[in-house]
Design a protein around this motif. Structure first.
Motif, PDB file in Angstrom:
ATOM      1  N   ASP A  64       0.841  -1.215   0.000  1.00  8.23           N
ATOM      2  CA  ASP A  64       0.000   0.000   0.000  1.00  8.23           C
ATOM      3  C   ASP A  64       0.870   1.256   0.000  1.00  8.23           C
ATOM      4  O   ASP A  64       0.567   2.232  -0.684  1.00  8.23           O
ATOM      5  CB  ASP A  64      -0.910   0.024   1.241  1.00  8.23           C
ATOM      6  CG  ASP A  64      -2.181  -0.792   1.023  1.00  8.23           C
ATOM      7  OD1 ASP A  64      -2.465  -1.157  -0.125  1.00  8.23           O
ATOM      8  OD2 ASP A  64      -2.876  -1.053   2.022  1.00  8.23           O
ATOM      9  N   GLU A  65       1.924   1.218   0.788  1.00  6.75           N
ATOM     10  CA  GLU A  65       2.821   2.365   0.881  1.00  6.75           C
ATOM     11  C   GLU A  65       3.502   2.621  -0.467  1.00  6.75           C
ATOM     12  O   GLU A  65       3.599   3.761  -0.926  1.00  6.75           O
ATOM     13  CB  GLU A  65       3.860   2.099   1.994  1.00  6.75           C
ATOM     14  CG  GLU A  65       4.834   3.214   2.254  1.00  6.75           C
ATOM     15  CD  GLU A  65       4.173   4.560   2.507  1.00  6.75           C
ATOM     16  OE1 GLU A  65       3.010   4.584   2.959  1.00  6.75           O
ATOM     17  OE2 GLU A  65       4.822   5.590   2.231  1.00  6.75           O
ATOM     18  N   SER A  67       2.330   1.718  -3.393  1.00  8.30           N
ATOM     19  CA  SER A  67       1.296   2.209  -4.319  1.00  8.30           C
ATOM     20  C   SER A  67       1.078   3.707  -4.114  1.00  8.30           C
ATOM     21  O   SER A  67       0.951   4.472  -5.075  1.00  8.30           O
ATOM     22  CB  SER A  67      -0.036   1.483  -4.071  1.00  8.30           C
ATOM     23  OG  SER A  67       0.112   0.104  -4.285  1.00  8.30           O
ATOM     24  N   ARG A  68       1.019   4.108  -2.856  1.00  4.33           N
ATOM     25  CA  ARG A  68       0.785   5.522  -2.554  1.00  4.33           C
ATOM     26  C   ARG A  68       1.925   6.378  -3.107  1.00  4.33           C
ATOM     27  O   ARG A  68       1.707   7.421  -3.712  1.00  4.33           O
ATOM     28  CB  ARG A  68       0.655   5.725  -1.036  1.00  4.33           C
ATOM     29  CG  ARG A  68       0.075   7.092  -0.651  1.00  4.33           C
ATOM     30  CD  ARG A  68       0.216   7.374   0.837  1.00  4.33           C
ATOM     31  NE  ARG A  68       1.592   7.280   1.288  1.00  4.33           N
ATOM     32  CZ  ARG A  68       2.529   8.203   1.083  1.00  4.33           C
ATOM     33  NH1 ARG A  68       2.234   9.308   0.434  1.00  4.33           N
ATOM     34  NH2 ARG A  68       3.762   8.014   1.516  1.00  4.33           N
ATOM     35  N   LEU A  71       1.602   6.686  -6.822  1.00  6.19           N
ATOM     36  CA  LEU A  71       0.528   7.631  -7.172  1.00  6.19           C
ATOM     37  C   LEU A  71       0.987   9.072  -6.949  1.00  6.19           C
ATOM     38  O   LEU A  71       0.712   9.955  -7.767  1.00  6.19           O
ATOM     39  CB  LEU A  71      -0.728   7.354  -6.332  1.00  6.19           C
ATOM     40  CG  LEU A  71      -1.518   6.083  -6.670  1.00  6.19           C
ATOM     41  CD1 LEU A  71      -2.633   5.862  -5.646  1.00  6.19           C
ATOM     42  CD2 LEU A  71      -2.108   6.148  -8.082  1.00  6.19           C
ATOM     43  N   ALA A  72       1.701   9.306  -5.853  1.00  7.88           N
ATOM     44  CA  ALA A  72       2.102  10.678  -5.512  1.00  7.88           C
ATOM     45  C   ALA A  72       3.186  11.193  -6.459  1.00  7.88           C
ATOM     46  O   ALA A  72       3.115  12.326  -6.928  1.00  7.88           O
ATOM     47  CB  ALA A  72       2.601  10.720  -4.067  1.00  7.88           C
ATOM     48  N   GLN A  75       2.187   9.897 -10.718  1.00  3.32           N
ATOM     49  CA  GLN A  75       0.884  10.274 -11.264  1.00  3.32           C
ATOM     50  C   GLN A  75       0.507   9.460 -12.494  1.00  3.32           C
ATOM     51  O   GLN A  75       0.304  10.009 -13.590  1.00  3.32           O
ATOM     52  CB  GLN A  75       0.888  11.770 -11.559  1.00  3.32           C
ATOM     53  CG  GLN A  75       1.275  12.514 -10.290  1.00  3.32           C
ATOM     54  CD  GLN A  75       1.528  13.974 -10.481  1.00  3.32           C
ATOM     55  OE1 GLN A  75       1.821  14.430 -11.570  1.00  3.32           O
ATOM     56  NE2 GLN A  75       1.421  14.733  -9.402  1.00  3.32           N
ATOM     57  N   PRO A  76       0.416   8.126 -12.318  1.00  6.81           N
ATOM     58  CA  PRO A  76       0.147   7.253 -13.470  1.00  6.81           C
ATOM     59  C   PRO A  76      -1.235   7.515 -14.069  1.00  6.81           C
ATOM     60  O   PRO A  76      -2.142   7.972 -13.363  1.00  6.81           O
ATOM     61  CB  PRO A  76       0.207   5.844 -12.878  1.00  6.81           C
ATOM     62  CG  PRO A  76      -0.073   6.025 -11.414  1.00  6.81           C
ATOM     63  CD  PRO A  76       0.487   7.361 -11.056  1.00  6.81           C
ATOM     64  N   LEU A  81      -2.617   3.421 -14.106  1.00  6.28           N
ATOM     65  CA  LEU A  81      -3.431   3.796 -12.947  1.00  6.28           C
ATOM     66  C   LEU A  81      -4.353   2.643 -12.546  1.00  6.28           C
ATOM     67  O   LEU A  81      -4.502   2.338 -11.365  1.00  6.28           O
ATOM     68  CB  LEU A  81      -4.247   5.059 -13.270  1.00  6.28           C
ATOM     69  CG  LEU A  81      -5.212   5.537 -12.178  1.00  6.28           C
ATOM     70  CD1 LEU A  81      -4.498   5.767 -10.849  1.00  6.28           C
ATOM     71  CD2 LEU A  81      -5.917   6.824 -12.624  1.00  6.28           C
ATOM     72  N   MET A  85      -4.515   0.783  -8.921  1.00  6.13           N
ATOM     73  CA  MET A  85      -5.782   0.626  -8.180  1.00  6.13           C
ATOM     74  C   MET A  85      -6.089  -0.845  -7.934  1.00  6.13           C
ATOM     75  O   MET A  85      -6.576  -1.229  -6.869  1.00  6.13           O
ATOM     76  CB  MET A  85      -6.931   1.293  -8.932  1.00  6.13           C
ATOM     77  CG  MET A  85      -6.947   2.805  -8.737  1.00  6.13           C
ATOM     78  SD  MET A  85      -8.542   3.564  -9.200  1.00  6.13           S
ATOM     79  CE  MET A  85      -9.694   2.856  -8.015  1.00  6.13           C
TER      80      MET A  85
END
Lengths: 236, 236
Positions: A64-65, A67-68, A71-72, A75-76, A81, A85
């Motif tokens: 999860d970390e 993935s975050r 994302l940050a 910015q896929p 993306l 998800m």
């Protein structure tokens, strides 16, 4: 993004995928080991499953970390993306499967006092759901919708087997009330296995979403097959 | 981002939150209605819960889609990103709670043939987990960690009550084997309620992560309280 950044981004996505597959491997191992502990009446193996569940939990948080962070920082978009998800959803299923394997191991420990008279049907249910887990993870690894559909379609068979086993346990308890505790233990193990299969189906459905952007969650399996049928035919 | 874009982004995040709370409201209603159908022996209400589960499922997909769009177009960072990630996790828990309420309704239909002799302990377990769900949703709505901790700390009480009920059902079945089916139904309803409480705790743990960036998943509840203790003391 320049070439160097693109390369690093791809590496990160691959690392994320590898971590999910490694977590899936741990879940597979925990499920197999819990069933082996039951078949061989080996409490040591059951304790090992219980002790090692924390490693599966830790992987959920680590993934999860990651993935975050992706994302940050990256910015896929589009399919990348959807992949991230999917990962966020899939690790929740895997973590829960780990808990269910632990539940089987805890039930195994109760069988020392309340031996189960026959465990072969539990083993064959376990074989079915372990196949589903393998199919779901393969589908995730390769983005393979055909494999995902095999997993989803097995669900009816698993559910029918589970229902028939529950009826059997009920008859068994009614015929010999001294066997009620053993019957409840067997019934709980069967339920955990069936739930592991359900989570494998969740993963397979997320893979379909990841690959095609189609939602096949919460539709019946025939509709799901029809929805993605075109793409499958293209592949065969 | 210019002022106009920032305003629109904030509106979208609020809309996302409102949708999650609306989904939570449906789950609360389904759980209450399934328990009412049991207490009042009203099969019509049970059927309503079963029929309406699709609305909860549809909201999961709608909210996931909105989360994906926000990630793609707004590329949120820091606490906004944690909020969207929390949303993606929370809807999975809510969807599963809807299934569990449906399971209670399905069990209610079986009680027409196998009446339960007493349902008051099930109702009081339901009251506890409905409180947990309310606390978890309030915590999510307000980003309120104190509320989240109340939910998390209730878990021990719910679990102890659940265990004692299961022992009671076992005794009951052993004393009167004609009551085995009724005992299994009651036991399954109690398990569904306990699982609803577990999912409320999952949501509360994600709220802590959303607000503070601390992970309290997979740590025992005392450690969780200690981890976030400082912040709670600041508030009191």
């Amino acid at each position: 993004m320049n070439q160097h950044t693109i390369k690093r981004f791809e590496d990160e996505l691959n690392e994320l995928k590898d971590k999910v597959l490694a977590m899936g491997g741990l879940v597979e191992k925990a499920t197999k080991r819990s069933m082996n502990s039951l078949i061989k009446q080996d409490a040591k193996r059951a304790h090992k499953v219980i002790e090692r569940d924390h490693a599966i939990n830790a992987m959920e948080i680590e993934i999860d970390e990651m993935s975050r962070t992706i994302l940050a920082l990256r910015q896929p978009a589009a399919s990348d993306l959807r992949f991230v998800m999917t990962t966020i959803k899939v690790v929740t299923d895997l973590e829960r499967m780990g808990d269910l394997a632990e539940n089987i191991a805890e039930n195994m420990l109760k069988t020392e006092e309340h031996p189960l008279t026959q465990v072969s049907s539990l083993q064959s249910l376990a074989d079915l759901v372990l196949d589903q887990l393998k199919e779901a993870l393969d589908a995730f690894a390769k983005g393979d919708m055909a494999e995902a559909m095999i997993c989803i379609e097995s669900d009816n068979k698993v559910h029918a087997k589970y229902k028939s086993m529950q009826r059997e346990y009920l008859t068994y308890m009614m015929e010999d009330p001294r066997q009620i505790t053993a019957g409840l233990i067997a019934s709980d193990i069967a339920r955990s296995l069936e739930r592991i299969g359900d989570h494998a189906v969740n993963i397979a459905e997320m893979v379909v979403y990841m690959v095609k952007g189609h939602e096949v969650r919460h539709v019946d399996h025939d509709t799901a097959a029809a929805l993605i049928g075109g793409e499958l035919q293209d592949k065969t």
